[in-house]
Design an enzyme around this catalytic site. Structure first.
Site, short mmCIF file in Angstrom:
data_model
loop_
_atom_site.label_atom_id
_atom_site.label_comp_id
_atom_site.label_asym_id
_atom_site.label_seq_id
_atom_site.Cartn_x
_atom_site.Cartn_y
_atom_site.Cartn_z
N LYS A 206 0.83 -1.21 0.00
CA LYS A 206 0.00 0.00 0.00
C LYS A 206 0.86 1.25 0.00
CE LYS A 206 -1.83 1.55 4.06
NZ LYS A 206 -1.44 2.96 4.25
N ASN A 207 1.89 1.25 0.84
CA ASN A 207 2.67 2.48 1.00
C ASN A 207 3.59 2.77 -0.18
OD1 ASN A 207 1.40 3.02 3.39
ND2 ASN A 207 2.95 1.97 4.64
N ARG B 275 -5.55 9.76 4.45
CA ARG B 275 -4.58 10.72 4.93
C ARG B 275 -3.40 10.90 3.98
NH1 ARG B 275 0.31 12.04 6.82
NH2 ARG B 275 0.18 13.86 8.16
N CYS C 107 -5.04 12.00 12.90
CA CYS C 107 -5.61 10.70 12.56
C CYS C 107 -5.55 9.83 13.80
CB CYS C 107 -4.86 10.06 11.41
SG CYS C 107 -3.29 9.42 11.92
N ARG D 269 -0.73 14.42 12.82
CA ARG D 269 0.14 14.08 11.69
C ARG D 269 0.47 15.39 11.00
NH1 ARG D 269 -0.79 8.17 10.33
NH2 ARG D 269 0.66 8.43 8.62
N PRO D 270 1.46 16.12 11.53
CA PRO D 270 1.77 17.43 10.95
C PRO D 270 2.32 17.30 9.53
CG PRO D 270 3.38 16.82 12.64
CD PRO D 270 2.33 15.76 12.64
N ASP E 188 4.23 20.08 8.32
CA ASP E 188 5.12 21.24 8.22
C ASP E 188 6.35 20.97 7.35
OD1 ASP E 188 5.51 19.50 10.54
OD2 ASP E 188 7.26 20.74 10.97
N ASP F 135 4.90 0.46 11.83
CA ASP F 135 3.68 -0.24 11.41
C ASP F 135 3.65 -1.70 11.86
OD1 ASP F 135 2.68 1.98 10.23
OD2 ASP F 135 2.96 1.33 8.16
N ARG G 132 -8.28 -0.82 4.68
CA ARG G 132 -7.38 0.17 4.07
C ARG G 132 -6.07 -0.47 3.62
NH1 ARG G 132 -5.43 3.85 7.95
NH2 ARG G 132 -4.23 4.46 6.15
#
Ligand code: UD1
Length: 419
Positions: free
Chosen positions: A22-23, A92, A116, A121-122, A124, A306, A398
């Site tokens: 997925k990632n 996200r 989340c 979950r910034p 910046d 994870d 997901r």
């Protein structure tokens, strides 16, 4: 609302071919936005996050179609630069589209995904890096309105933390920028290498992925490309754990051993016997799992955050006390309260979990709290005595393709019911 009903205690054995990651698939789908042509993505997992990505791509003007495990994206006629809030909230990781849409359209408009289940979950690091590339970003009320004056321009970027998402966003924005971009302290995860490989097949010029320094020489445009997504290392760890926790035996096919080393080390420490061959691993579990001494999550090649819930679930049935330390996300232990409902003994203090192994778990009704936490509950349910009902499994969908079918084929008694 779907739920998983699991009658635990069955010894799992058999073979599983690991799905695409997925990632990797999500940033590669974002990269198709840069391509003036058709991209053919093989081994693209059938997941709700992928469906959400496809919906966004279609909104932008791409034509997408699926043929089995292959997703084909024609990005020639992209005409939109905004992502509606409703689509943005579905996933996200859609923030990774910011760099790609800005680069292709010279404009991008989206609302930032906010927090989340894992805590804040910034973004910046994403925003400041894209600004350095020349993107003008107007942030108000959590929405980002971005434009380029002329085009994006290559630059030197030093990341304060090797953020996976920020590294991907920069690579995507820089792939067609003018000149050279160098990312220092880049994330080194295998999914970054997969993104580099896709972009290069599409005519881009990226090198250094997998190291802390990634160099991107911008090209004027990318064409379509054909690419096979790497196997999912977290899904691999999950199915290994399913066998390990049920005194089972499993042959996993389609793995990349180097991506799994930091996790396999702990399966060995817990008493599993592993035989790793080219692209496959055979796991035989012991009668009783041993505890692990200490695991700390780290950036790659360290132990992946994870896989934390997976190893914590395993430790609940081990023969002693294990210590787990989560260093990447602030709020990653929501699933622990649910594991306790099955009889797990886990103490929490800030980022540290101490798991005291118990003799047996007992089935219970539990809620998935997040994607990997949900997977941990399924694992515990498979090993527990009696019936476990896992609710809120949209989190699990997901990231796991047909989880109940995969586990049924291994001998589990698990069904999905719409209730
Ligand atoms: C993270 C994982 C990644 C995993 C993914 C999906 C790490 C380093 N990253 O990637 O392996 O595949 O979740 O679950 O383990 N941060 C900031 N500002 C930013 C971006 C990030 O402060 O702009 C912080 C985050 O709050 C977090 C850390 O950096 O503490 C890791 O973030 P990042 O690597 O960006 O997360 P993901 O890309 O989501």
């Amino acid at each position: 609302m779907s739920k998983l009903y699991i009658n635990g205690g069955k010894r799992l054995s058999g073979e599983v071919t690991v799905q695409g990651a997925k990632n990797s698939a999500l940033p590669i789908l974002a990269a198709t936005v840069l391509c003036d042509g058709e991209s053919v993505i093989h081994n693209c997992p059938k997941l709700s996050d992928v469906t959400a990505s496809v919906r966004i791509l279609e909104h932008l003007g791409c034509i997408c179609r699926r043929e089995g495990d292959t997703l084909i994206v024609d990005s020639r006629n992209i005409s939109c630069f905004d992502i509606p809030d409703s689509l943005m909230r579905e996933m996200r990781s859609s923030i990774v589209l910011l760099g790609a849409i800005s680069a292709r359209m010279g404009r991008a408009k989206l609302c930032s995904p906010g927090g989340c289940e894992l805590g804040p979950r910034p973004i910046d690091l994403h925003v400041s890096a894209l600004k350095k590339l020349g993107l003008i970003i107007d942030e108000s009320y959590g929405c980002l309105d971005c434009k380029t004056n002329d085009c994006l321009k290559g630059t030197e970027i030093h990341l304060a933390f090797p953020s996976v998402g920020a590294t991907e966003n920069i690579i995507l924005a820089a792939a067609t920028a003018k000149g050279r971009t160098v990312i220092h302290n880049a994330a080194r995860e295998p999914e970054i290498c997969d993104l580099q490989n896709f972009i290069n097949s599409a005519g881009g010029c990226v090198c250094g992925a997998g190291t802390g320094t990634v160099v991107i020489d911008g090209v004027s445009k990318l064409h379509g490309a054909e690419h096979t997504v790497i196997p999912d290392r977290i899904v691999a760890a999950t199915y290994l754990a399913a066998a390990a926790m049920t005194r089972g035996k499993i042959l996993l096919k389609n793995i990349e051993q180097p991506h799994l080393i930091s996790v396999l080390t702990y399966f060995s420490e817990m008493g599993c016997v592993l035989q790793v061959k080219n692209k496959s691993v055979l796991l035989e579990s012991p009668q009783k799992l041993s505890r692990f001494f200490e695991i700390q999550t780290m950036v790659y090649p360290g132990f992946p955050t994870d896989a934390g819930p997976i190893l914590v679930a395993m430790a609940t049935l081990s023969n002693g006390s294990s210590m787990f330390v989560e260093n990447i996300f602030e709020n990653r232990y929501n699933y622990v309260g649910e594991l306790r409902r099955l009889g797990a003994k886990i103490k929490l203090a800030d980022r540290v979990a101490v798991i005291d192994g118990v003799e047996r778990l007992s089935g219970a009704r539990v809620d998935s709290t997040d994607l990997r936490g949900g997977a941990a509950l399924v694992l515990a349910g498979l090993a527990a005595d009696g019936l476990t009902v896992v609710d809120k499994i949209h989190h699990i969908d997901r990231g796991y393709e047909n989880i109940e079918n995969v586990l049924t084929n291994l001998g589990a008694d698990i069904v999905r019911k719409e209730v």
